[in-house]
Design an enzyme around this catalytic site. Structure first.
Site, PDB file in Angstrom:
ATOM      1  N   LYS A 151     -14.528 -35.928 -42.594  1.00  0.00           N
ATOM      2  CA  LYS A 151     -13.466 -36.837 -42.575  1.00  0.00           C
ATOM      3  C   LYS A 151     -13.326 -37.595 -44.046  1.00  0.00           C
ATOM      4  O   LYS A 151     -14.315 -37.964 -44.589  1.00  0.00           O
ATOM      5  CB  LYS A 151     -13.903 -37.870 -41.497  1.00  0.00           C
ATOM      6  N   GLU A 194     -14.179 -44.027 -21.057  1.00  0.00           N
ATOM      7  CA  GLU A 194     -13.889 -45.353 -20.295  1.00  0.00           C
ATOM      8  C   GLU A 194     -14.320 -45.457 -18.920  1.00  0.00           C
ATOM      9  O   GLU A 194     -14.892 -46.566 -18.562  1.00  0.00           O
ATOM     10  CB  GLU A 194     -12.460 -45.615 -20.487  1.00  0.00           C
ATOM     11  N   ARG A 216      -7.778 -46.657 -18.335  1.00  0.00           N
ATOM     12  CA  ARG A 216      -8.257 -45.299 -18.057  1.00  0.00           C
ATOM     13  C   ARG A 216      -9.339 -45.689 -17.090  1.00  0.00           C
ATOM     14  O   ARG A 216     -10.015 -44.659 -16.349  1.00  0.00           O
ATOM     15  CB  ARG A 216      -8.895 -44.676 -19.316  1.00  0.00           C
TER      16      ARG A 216
END
Length: 683
Positions: free
Chosen positions: A322, A414, A442
């Protein structure tokens, strides 16, 4: 000594490397690394010749590697101009080029998960010069969006959806007897979401032709955690890889050493290193290849070119860095997940989106929450805190550092986060779930079935409520009042400022049952937090402002919810300037559930002739609807006096991205827009 914006930082330990070795390194994908962000448009001659993916087809491998360098440099410049997602985009440059070189987009379907990494995709699909305006009003969206381009096959913003969407495409194509490739790109953070595993299980059951590319950078927004992350690390530490033969067969061989990745993975502690042929993906039923270096473009072309020919569900596992190509981002991928505009900063450090607690600017609401956690924890050892992969964003870093045994980052899960809290509550502790409003959607079934139905003592700290500016419709938290207030056994609080947010968090935490405090993204208004923590009366609002005489002919009550209290006060003052014989009261309702019905009765009994509700939430089902329901069904005073009512909020549409102020203007929730709607009511 700082180098020029376009100067690469060499990764070689010596500058005496031979030209032959340099050429080999270049062909193996070791591109340039930059240490500063260009302030002016860099020269990218090859990239500028690419108008759509078909232009890649004639390029040699050498040219594709040059293109990768130019694309990475252009991304540094463009995101520096616009601000936005940064590290993830730099990490998939080679993968993006390989996919568009090998596949026939838009006929072949490329499905990006989340979309944090899709900027390079936008550049190669006829949107290069528009990228500088990404996330601005009327500019490109921050994520793939079907309405924006035929190359954006599926709209995203929430994670872990790509395999389900791609599987749906594959099955529909098979039903229609259409031979097209479907490729899904999913990160290791998104792969931790349960939906991804549900989709993989079904892909095997359906024997679908589906190519899944696992982009493993050991990160989501924060560092990846949990058993799945450890499993991926163990595949790396085995020292082997499952290569792909010319005929598409798996071949187990020793993996080439790559020092950056080896060093990154060594911090993971494991009891043992499994056999790579026994990995999770193969156990599910996927044909697995990897792990491979995701920055080695020739290797990607070879592997993906063969993998796309294989029938059935196939997973190619690649490792990437990243922030690849920008040294500060490689060193701090969390801090450089997103950056601000280069023009607004003076140094690389200032580019990071981390809050500076030393600045005398108003606290962010997430910082208020973080302060509450750290203040409350030493007072109550029953407090536990849960987040689904949003430690930094939710302001929990200090708490996690001070109380690691009481902090639970469950990754992008979640549903699990909510039921985990419910399970904790059954054992006498007091969990707080810190979650963005858009992501709580969610976990809705779990909130109803596992928490509220059992009347368990769980507090929800709901961040990013309301409009969220440049992140747009996918991240807007504009439905939570509606989907929460219809659930029995729950309190819903909406603070007007930082101080009230702190005390409502304390009030809801001390309440024995299910409760939620809803607060917006970004900074507050500068209200100082008054300690010690207070407990506000539940279901009681406050009259904040009264303008005009009690004997006025027109008496307007503005019932404001949350941070629009300040806007309502400003609107009231402006309304007084343009009307005579009017009284305006601004009420900070503070609670959406239970409503302060006693205050409503009092206002109407005192002769209020007009009522306006104001909220940064959709009108349908929102706090204004709650007021309407009470007045029409249960209010004796309303039945006797019948004041006129108007609900002011977000209309029945998904608002396009823009600055926070631009979004408020579009919704009619800026001061001028609210005044106009109030004037229409009292005319």
């Amino acid at each position: 000594m700082q180098q020029s914006p376009h100067s690469p930082q060499s990764r070689s330990a010596s500058t005496s490397t031979s030209s032959a070795t340099e050429s080999a390194a270049h062909l193996n994908g070791l591109q340039q690394t930059y240490v500063t962000i260009p302030h002016t448009r860099p020269q990218t001659l090859l990239l500028d010749s690419i108008d759509n993916p078909s232009d890649l087809k004639t390029l040699s491998t050498d040219k594709l590697i040059t293109l990768a360098d130019e694309l990475r440099l252009f991304l540094l410049y463009a995101v520096g101009q616009s601000g936005g997602h940064f590290g993830a985009n730099l990490g998939v440059v080679e993968l993006t080029i390989a996919l568009h070189y090998l596949l026939d987009a838009p006929r072949d379907q490329i499905v990006w998960d989340v979309g944090h990494q899709a900027y390079g995709h936008k550049v190669l699909t006829s949107r290069r010069e528009k990228l500088i305006g990404i996330r601005a009003k009327a500019g490109l969206t921050a994520f793939p969006e079907r309405a924006e381009s035929i190359y954006d096959t599926f709209g995203v913003g929430h994670s872990s959806t790509s395999i389900s969407a791609g599987l749906g495409m594959s099955l529909a194509l098979r039903y229609q007897k259409r031979e097209q490739t479907v490729a899904c790109i999913i990160g290791d953070g998104a792969m931790s979401g349960g939906m991804a595993f549900e989709a993989m299980n079904d892909a095997v059951q359906q024997d679908a032709d589906l190519l899944v590319i696992l982009n493993d950078n050991d990160m989501s927004i924060s560092c990846s955690i949990g058993g799945f992350s450890r499993h991926l690390a163990m595949l790396w530490e085995s020292g082997y890889q499952v290569d792909i033969s010319e005929t598409g067969e798996p071949v187990l061989r020793q993996r080439p050493s790559m020092q950056d990745f080896d060093r990154r993975k060594r911090h993971k502690q494991h009891r043992e290193v499994p056999k790579i042929e026994d990995n999770l993906f193969k156990a599910i039923g996927f044909t697995y290849f990897g792990p491979f270096d995701g920055h080695n473009l020739p290797e990607l072309l070879r592997v993906l070119g063969r993998a796309k020919q294989i029938k059935g569900p196939v997973l190619v596992h690649i490792y990437t860095t990243k922030g690849k190509g920008f040294a500060p981002a490689e060193a701090d991928p969390v801090g450089f997940h997103a950056i601000g505009k280069v023009a607004a900063v003076d140094s690389v450090k200032d580019l990071q989106t981390k809050p500076d607690l030393q600045q005398k600017t108003p606290l962010k609401y997430s910082q208020v929450f973080g302060q509450f956690l750290c203040d409350k924890a030493p007072q109550d050892d029953k407090l536990l805190a849960i987040t689904p992969a949003m430690e930094e964003g939710s302001g929990m870093t200090d708490f996690a550092r001070q109380y690691p045994e009481r902090f639970f980052d469950v990754a992008i899960a979640e549903q699990h986060a909510v039921t985990l809290a419910a399970g904790m509550a059954t054992q006498g502790v007091k969990p707080i779930v810190a979650i963005y409003s858009t992501f709580l959607q969610r976990g809705y079934d779990q909130l109803i079935h596992d928490v509220a139905l059992q009347n368990l003592d769980v507090t929800f700290a709901i961040d990013r409520a309301g409009l969220v500016g440049e992140d747009g419709a996918t991240h807007a938290g504009i439905f939570d009042f509606a989907f929460l207030r219809c659930v029995p056994n729950i309190l819903i609080a909406a603070p007007k400022d930082e101080n009230e947010c702190y005390h409502l968090l304390n009030t809801c935490y001390e309440y024995q049952g299910c409760s939620a405090v809803r607060y917006p993204r970004g900074n507050g208004v500068g209200a100082a937090i008054e300690l010690p923590a207070q407990q506000y009366p539940i279901g009681r609002g406050v009259v904040e402002l009264v303008l005009g005489a009690d004997n006025a002919v027109t008496k307007l009550a503005i019932l404001a919810f949350g941070t629009l209290v300040a806007t309502a006060q400003q609107a009231a003052a402006m309304l007084m300037d343009s009307h005579t014989d009017i009284q305006v009261q601004v009420v900070n309702m503070r609670w959406v559930k239970p409503l302060d019905t006693q205050l409503l009765e009092s206002l109407i009994s005192q002769g209020v002739t007009h009522i306006a509700t104001v909220e940064e939430h959709v009108i349908m089902g929102g706090a204004g609807s709650a007021v309407n329901e009470y007045l029409l069904n249960s209010s004796p005073a309303f039945k006797a006096n019948r004041p006129a009512i108007a609900n002011i909020g977000i209309p029945d549409s998904f608002l396009a991205h823009g600055s926070p102020l631009e979004q408020l203007v579009d919704a009619g929730l800026d001061t001028t827009g609210v005044v106009a709607q109030l004037q229409a009511l009292v005319v």
